[in-house]
Write a protein that holds these residues in place. Sequence first.
Motif, PDB file in Angstrom:
ATOM      1  N   UNK A   1      -6.184   6.198   1.918  1.00 51.03           N
ATOM      2  CA  UNK A   1      -5.753   5.462   2.755  1.00 51.03           C
ATOM      3  C   UNK A   1      -6.113   5.824   4.374  1.00 51.03           C
ATOM      4  N   UNK A   2      -4.783   7.212   4.108  1.00 53.14           N
ATOM      5  CA  UNK A   2      -3.873   7.740   5.774  1.00 53.14           C
ATOM      6  C   UNK A   2      -5.282   8.405   6.133  1.00 53.14           C
TER       7      UNK A   2
ATOM      8  N   UNK B   1      -1.373  -2.214  -5.772  1.00 55.36           N
ATOM      9  CA  UNK B   1      -2.204  -2.924  -4.712  1.00 55.36           C
ATOM     10  C   UNK B   1      -2.617  -4.234  -5.066  1.00 55.36           C
ATOM     11  N   UNK B   2      -2.783  -4.389  -3.899  1.00 58.61           N
ATOM     12  CA  UNK B   2      -3.068  -6.079  -3.308  1.00 58.61           C
ATOM     13  C   UNK B   2      -4.420  -6.855  -3.300  1.00 58.61           C
TER      14      UNK B   2
ATOM     15  N   UNK C   1       0.795  -1.113   0.340  1.00 56.02           N
ATOM     16  CA  UNK C   1       0.468  -0.206  -0.284  1.00 56.02           C
ATOM     17  C   UNK C   1       1.011   1.342   0.341  1.00 56.02           C
ATOM     18  N   UNK C   2       2.271   0.988  -0.214  1.00 57.12           N
ATOM     19  CA  UNK C   2       2.875   2.613  -0.518  1.00 57.12           C
ATOM     20  C   UNK C   2       2.741   3.265  -1.972  1.00 57.12           C
ATOM     21  N   UNK C   3       3.527   4.295  -1.743  1.00 52.88           N
ATOM     22  CA  UNK C   3       3.217   4.477  -3.432  1.00 52.88           C
ATOM     23  C   UNK C   3       4.454   4.224  -4.168  1.00 52.88           C
TER      24      UNK C   3
ATOM     25  N   UNK D   1      -0.148   2.544  -6.532  1.00 54.36           N
ATOM     26  CA  UNK D   1      -0.839   3.143  -5.195  1.00 54.36           C
ATOM     27  C   UNK D   1      -0.402   4.850  -5.691  1.00 54.36           C
ATOM     28  N   UNK D   2      -0.738   5.839  -6.138  1.00 54.83           N
ATOM     29  CA  UNK D   2      -0.255   6.469  -6.295  1.00 54.83           C
ATOM     30  C   UNK D   2      -0.701   7.510  -4.831  1.00 54.83           C
ATOM     31  N   UNK D   3      -0.106   8.925  -4.724  1.00 54.90           N
ATOM     32  CA  UNK D   3       0.461   9.476  -3.604  1.00 54.90           C
ATOM     33  C   UNK D   3      -0.922   9.749  -3.268  1.00 54.90           C
TER      34      UNK D   3
END
Length: 94
Positions: free
Chosen positions: A84-85, A37-38, A31-33, A76-78
């Motif tokens: 998500x954050x 995406x899993x 889930x990091x930039x 996963x983009x910014x």
Amino acid sequence: MATRKSTEPDTPEQPNPAVVRTQEYDAGEGWQVGQTAPADAYRALSDQGTGQVTGPVLDHHPGGYARLIVTKGATVTAGVRRELDAAEAEGEQG
């Protein structure tokens, strides 16, 4: 007759380090930039039509109104990471 002096260097020309591409590695799943995406990520929307997000991030469509944040296998983009954050921060508050 005069001899011409060669202007060629005695050593072979080295490539400019600024144009040599670095080795590229797959960022993997997560889930990091920049990662893949899993799973799908959905966020439920208010059923009152206001567009307000409600509830946690889910890996399946919650029914009713929902927003798809990212699909499984997409990068996963910014913006995805921000969403998500934000969902995580709301979960900790309430």
